[in-house]
Design a protein around this motif. Structure first.
Motif, PDB file in Angstrom:
ATOM      1  N   LEU A 193     -57.106 -16.020 102.297  1.00  0.00           N
ATOM      2  CA  LEU A 193     -56.608 -16.499 101.011  1.00  0.00           C
ATOM      3  C   LEU A 193     -57.758 -16.913 100.099  1.00  0.00           C
ATOM      4  CD1 LEU A 193     -53.459 -18.614 101.989  1.00  0.00           C
ATOM      5  CD2 LEU A 193     -53.626 -16.188 101.429  1.00  0.00           C
ATOM      6  N   ALA A 194     -58.785 -17.530 100.673  1.00  0.00           N
ATOM      7  CA  ALA A 194     -59.954 -17.915  99.878  1.00  0.00           C
ATOM      8  C   ALA A 194     -60.664 -16.674  99.339  1.00  0.00           C
ATOM      9  CB  ALA A 194     -60.909 -18.755 100.726  1.00  0.00           C
ATOM     10  N   ASN A 195     -60.814 -15.668 100.194  1.00  0.00           N
ATOM     11  CA  ASN A 195     -61.444 -14.415  99.774  1.00  0.00           C
ATOM     12  C   ASN A 195     -60.661 -13.765  98.638  1.00  0.00           C
ATOM     13  OD1 ASN A 195     -61.432 -11.105 100.737  1.00  0.00           O
ATOM     14  ND2 ASN A 195     -63.354 -12.067 100.184  1.00  0.00           N
ATOM     15  N   MET A 196     -59.339 -13.737  98.765  1.00  0.00           N
ATOM     16  CA  MET A 196     -58.477 -13.178  97.730  1.00  0.00           C
ATOM     17  C   MET A 196     -58.667 -13.915  96.407  1.00  0.00           C
ATOM     18  SD  MET A 196     -54.313 -12.971  97.617  1.00  0.00           S
ATOM     19  CE  MET A 196     -54.235 -12.278  99.267  1.00  0.00           C
ATOM     20  N   PHE A 197     -58.682 -15.248  96.468  1.00  0.00           N
ATOM     21  CA  PHE A 197     -58.826 -16.044  95.250  1.00  0.00           C
ATOM     22  C   PHE A 197     -60.132 -15.732  94.538  1.00  0.00           C
ATOM     23  CE2 PHE A 197     -60.709 -19.698  93.128  1.00  0.00           C
ATOM     24  CZ  PHE A 197     -59.739 -19.991  92.178  1.00  0.00           C
ATOM     25  N   PHE A 198     -61.259 -15.783  95.254  1.00  0.00           N
ATOM     26  CA  PHE A 198     -62.552 -15.635  94.602  1.00  0.00           C
ATOM     27  C   PHE A 198     -62.780 -14.219  94.073  1.00  0.00           C
ATOM     28  CE2 PHE A 198     -63.561 -19.503  97.109  1.00  0.00           C
ATOM     29  CZ  PHE A 198     -63.935 -20.311  96.046  1.00  0.00           C
ATOM     30  N   VAL A 199     -62.324 -13.195  94.792  1.00  0.00           N
ATOM     31  CA  VAL A 199     -62.479 -11.824  94.296  1.00  0.00           C
ATOM     32  C   VAL A 199     -61.723 -11.650  92.985  1.00  0.00           C
ATOM     33  CG1 VAL A 199     -61.943  -9.395  94.719  1.00  0.00           C
ATOM     34  CG2 VAL A 199     -62.922 -10.784  96.550  1.00  0.00           C
ATOM     35  N   TYR A 200     -60.459 -12.069  92.962  1.00  0.00           N
ATOM     36  CA  TYR A 200     -59.650 -11.893  91.762  1.00  0.00           C
ATOM     37  C   TYR A 200     -60.085 -12.827  90.637  1.00  0.00           C
ATOM     38  CZ  TYR A 200     -56.386  -8.752  94.070  1.00  0.00           C
ATOM     39  OH  TYR A 200     -55.824  -7.672  94.700  1.00  0.00           O
ATOM     40  N   PHE A 201     -60.502 -14.032  90.986  1.00  0.00           N
ATOM     41  CA  PHE A 201     -60.927 -14.983  89.954  1.00  0.00           C
ATOM     42  C   PHE A 201     -62.156 -14.476  89.220  1.00  0.00           C
ATOM     43  CE2 PHE A 201     -63.722 -18.642  88.907  1.00  0.00           C
ATOM     44  CZ  PHE A 201     -62.987 -19.145  87.845  1.00  0.00           C
ATOM     45  N   PHE A 202     -63.192 -14.081  89.968  1.00  0.00           N
ATOM     46  CA  PHE A 202     -64.418 -13.629  89.306  1.00  0.00           C
ATOM     47  C   PHE A 202     -64.225 -12.286  88.609  1.00  0.00           C
ATOM     48  CE2 PHE A 202     -66.480 -16.657  92.316  1.00  0.00           C
ATOM     49  CZ  PHE A 202     -67.090 -17.441  91.355  1.00  0.00           C
ATOM     50  N   ASN A 203     -63.340 -11.447  89.133  1.00  0.00           N
ATOM     51  CA  ASN A 203     -63.035 -10.202  88.432  1.00  0.00           C
ATOM     52  C   ASN A 203     -62.345 -10.483  87.105  1.00  0.00           C
ATOM     53  OD1 ASN A 203     -60.773  -7.671  88.268  1.00  0.00           O
ATOM     54  ND2 ASN A 203     -62.913  -7.122  88.590  1.00  0.00           N
ATOM     55  N   THR A 204     -61.468 -11.491  87.091  1.00  0.00           N
ATOM     56  CA  THR A 204     -60.807 -11.882  85.844  1.00  0.00           C
ATOM     57  C   THR A 204     -61.812 -12.424  84.837  1.00  0.00           C
ATOM     58  OG1 THR A 204     -58.793 -12.464  87.069  1.00  0.00           O
ATOM     59  CG2 THR A 204     -58.996 -13.330  84.845  1.00  0.00           C
ATOM     60  N   ILE A 205     -62.759 -13.251  85.308  1.00  0.00           N
ATOM     61  CA  ILE A 205     -63.786 -13.791  84.413  1.00  0.00           C
ATOM     62  C   ILE A 205     -64.660 -12.662  83.869  1.00  0.00           C
ATOM     63  CG2 ILE A 205     -65.811 -15.294  84.269  1.00  0.00           C
ATOM     64  CD1 ILE A 205     -63.139 -16.767  84.406  1.00  0.00           C
ATOM     65  N   GLN A 206     -64.912 -11.655  84.683  1.00  0.00           N
ATOM     66  CA  GLN A 206     -65.674 -10.496  84.217  1.00  0.00           C
ATOM     67  C   GLN A 206     -64.956  -9.823  83.049  1.00  0.00           C
ATOM     68  OE1 GLN A 206     -65.851  -6.707  86.563  1.00  0.00           O
ATOM     69  NE2 GLN A 206     -67.976  -7.308  86.912  1.00  0.00           N
ATOM     70  N   CYS A 207     -63.651  -9.610  83.185  1.00  0.00           N
ATOM     71  CA  CYS A 207     -62.861  -9.003  82.108  1.00  0.00           C
ATOM     72  C   CYS A 207     -62.858  -9.886  80.871  1.00  0.00           C
ATOM     73  CB  CYS A 207     -61.425  -8.765  82.576  1.00  0.00           C
ATOM     74  SG  CYS A 207     -61.264  -7.596  83.925  1.00  0.00           S
ATOM     75  N   VAL A 208     -62.667 -11.195  81.075  1.00  0.00           N
ATOM     76  CA  VAL A 208     -62.635 -12.146  79.962  1.00  0.00           C
ATOM     77  C   VAL A 208     -63.963 -12.122  79.198  1.00  0.00           C
ATOM     78  CG1 VAL A 208     -62.656 -14.620  79.430  1.00  0.00           C
ATOM     79  CG2 VAL A 208     -60.872 -13.683  80.903  1.00  0.00           C
ATOM     80  N   SER A 209     -65.066 -12.073  79.930  1.00  0.00           N
ATOM     81  CA  SER A 209     -66.385 -12.059  79.290  1.00  0.00           C
ATOM     82  C   SER A 209     -66.547 -10.845  78.388  1.00  0.00           C
ATOM     83  CB  SER A 209     -67.491 -12.081  80.352  1.00  0.00           C
ATOM     84  OG  SER A 209     -67.420 -13.245  81.145  1.00  0.00           O
TER      85      SER A 209
ATOM     86  N   PHE B 276     -52.222 -19.741  91.487  1.00  0.00           N
ATOM     87  CA  PHE B 276     -50.771 -19.672  91.633  1.00  0.00           C
ATOM     88  C   PHE B 276     -50.358 -18.405  92.367  1.00  0.00           C
ATOM     89  CE2 PHE B 276     -46.543 -18.469  89.950  1.00  0.00           C
ATOM     90  CZ  PHE B 276     -45.809 -19.550  90.432  1.00  0.00           C
ATOM     91  N   THR B 277     -50.987 -17.286  92.014  1.00  0.00           N
ATOM     92  CA  THR B 277     -50.684 -16.012  92.680  1.00  0.00           C
ATOM     93  C   THR B 277     -50.993 -16.084  94.168  1.00  0.00           C
ATOM     94  OG1 THR B 277     -51.195 -14.802  90.636  1.00  0.00           O
ATOM     95  CG2 THR B 277     -51.181 -13.537  92.684  1.00  0.00           C
ATOM     96  N   VAL B 278     -52.149 -16.660  94.515  1.00  0.00           N
ATOM     97  CA  VAL B 278     -52.543 -16.769  95.921  1.00  0.00           C
ATOM     98  C   VAL B 278     -51.647 -17.757  96.664  1.00  0.00           C
ATOM     99  CG1 VAL B 278     -54.406 -17.464  97.485  1.00  0.00           C
ATOM    100  CG2 VAL B 278     -54.935 -16.107  95.454  1.00  0.00           C
ATOM    101  N   SER B 279     -51.274 -18.853  95.999  1.00  0.00           N
ATOM    102  CA  SER B 279     -50.444 -19.869  96.665  1.00  0.00           C
ATOM    103  C   SER B 279     -49.081 -19.319  97.062  1.00  0.00           C
ATOM    104  CB  SER B 279     -50.270 -21.089  95.755  1.00  0.00           C
ATOM    105  OG  SER B 279     -49.454 -20.778  94.627  1.00  0.00           O
ATOM    106  N   LEU B 280     -48.581 -18.328  96.332  1.00  0.00           N
ATOM    107  CA  LEU B 280     -47.285 -17.735  96.671  1.00  0.00           C
ATOM    108  C   LEU B 280     -47.332 -17.014  98.018  1.00  0.00           C
ATOM    109  CD1 LEU B 280     -46.222 -16.287  93.189  1.00  0.00           C
ATOM    110  CD2 LEU B 280     -45.279 -18.288  94.349  1.00  0.00           C
TER     111      LEU B 280
END
Length: 325
Positions: free
Chosen positions: A105-121, A165-169
């Protein structure tokens, strides 16, 4: 909202496995060579983006809104690289495809989180270019360091909330049949589809996250349509080329980050790619851009090249002075 409440109110026994098996790369021929290539990507991505962070931090002339965006992109690249590749390399180095439930779950969170920040940037950098070219007289009134830092702070918090929230589900899903994930990391899609109980909310969040992801290149495309319209109003070709040159690095970054993913997604839907081809293509589409992004900015940005040349000249002069003494 009714679906959400109904799913959460179900009185079911939740089964969480002790570990998951990441089996996506196990059936790929000559996978050892691929792991060596991944190690090369990892080293170059970490060193390259660390240098970009260091250069922006040390050179006061780069303390501008545009480079705040580049700084965030480099941070996201380092984060995504460290969240993705070391876990893949573990299989090669220690012959272990297992990952504990919480680590997954931690791996899932960090991969998707940093990928989202990449898109946002990339979206924020597109906004910066849009204001600079379409509203040049109001640029400094609209875009400044404080505004840029505030925008990124909001996006970091929103991204963290959405991904968390997505990961917590996932913790509300029961895994009573299989613990084998057909991917190269703890991928949300293959994971929630393995659930024995109702996964409709996770499915909805997967679609929502996909929509948010693909909204990024669409937003950038629309901003560049406006930029092209503004460029058409410039009377001289020299002026158009000069304005367009300020967008080259950003356009290259956008192409590197989004085109491989979009092409892989379309090919997977329309051509029914084999699992091995899909996994290799997707993993490369996520792993390679963090390595290329710092190279693109070093080679295409005059300010960064000038800083590097200045440092080299000072170092050479210092060495020459030491030798002469």
């Amino acid at each position: 909202m009714g679906i959400l409440n109904a799913s959460f109110s179900q009185n079911i026994s939740i089964v969480h496995p002790e570990y998951f098996l990441i089996s996506g790369l196990s059936g790929i021929p000559f996978s050892n060579y691929y792991y060596i290539f991944l190690f090369f990507i990892y080293i170059n991505a970490v060193i390259g983006n660390s240098l970009v962070l260091l250069i922006i931090a040390l050179d006061r002339s780069l303390h501008s809104p545009k480079y705040i965006g580049v700084f965030n992109l480099a941070l996201a690249d380092i984060g995504e690289t460290n969240a993705l590749i070391p876990n893949m390399m573990k299989t090669f180095l220690f012959d272990s495809q297992y990952i504990s439930y919480n680590a997954c779950l931690a791996n899932m969170f960090f991969v998707y989180f940093f990928n989202t920040i990449q898109c946002v940037s990339l979206v924020v950098l597109a906004f910066d270019r849009f204001i600079a070219i379409c509203l040049p007289l109001r640029y400094h009134a609209i875009v400044n360091n404080a505004v840029m830092c505030s925008v990124f702070s909001v996006f970091w918090m929103l991204s963290a909330f959405l991904v968390a929230f997505t990961v917590s589900l996932i913790t509300r899903l029961s895994f009573c049949k299989s613990n084998e994930i057909q991917s190269y990391f703890c991928d949300h899609g293959p994971l929630y589809r393995m659930a024995c109980n109702d996964n409709s909310i996770s499915s909805f969040m997967a679609k929502l996250n996909t929509a948010v992801y693909f909204a990024a290149p669409l937003t950038i495309f629309l901003s560049y349509l406006c930029i092209c319209f503004a460029l058409s109003k410039i009377t001289t070709w020299e002026g158009r080329i000069k304005a367009l040159k300020t967008c080259v690095s950003h356009l290259l970054l956008v192409g590197v980050c989004f085109i491989p993913i979009i092409c892989t997604y379309i090919a997977a839907v329309m051509l029914s790619l084999s699992p091995n081809v899909r996994i290799i293509s997707t993993s490369l589409a996520y792993a390679v851009p963090p390595m290329l992004n710092p190279i693109i900015y070093v080679l295409n940005t005059a300010e960064v090249k000038n800083f590097i040349q200045t440092v080299i000249k000072k170092k050479s002069a210092s060495i020459a002075h030491s030798v002469s003494d």
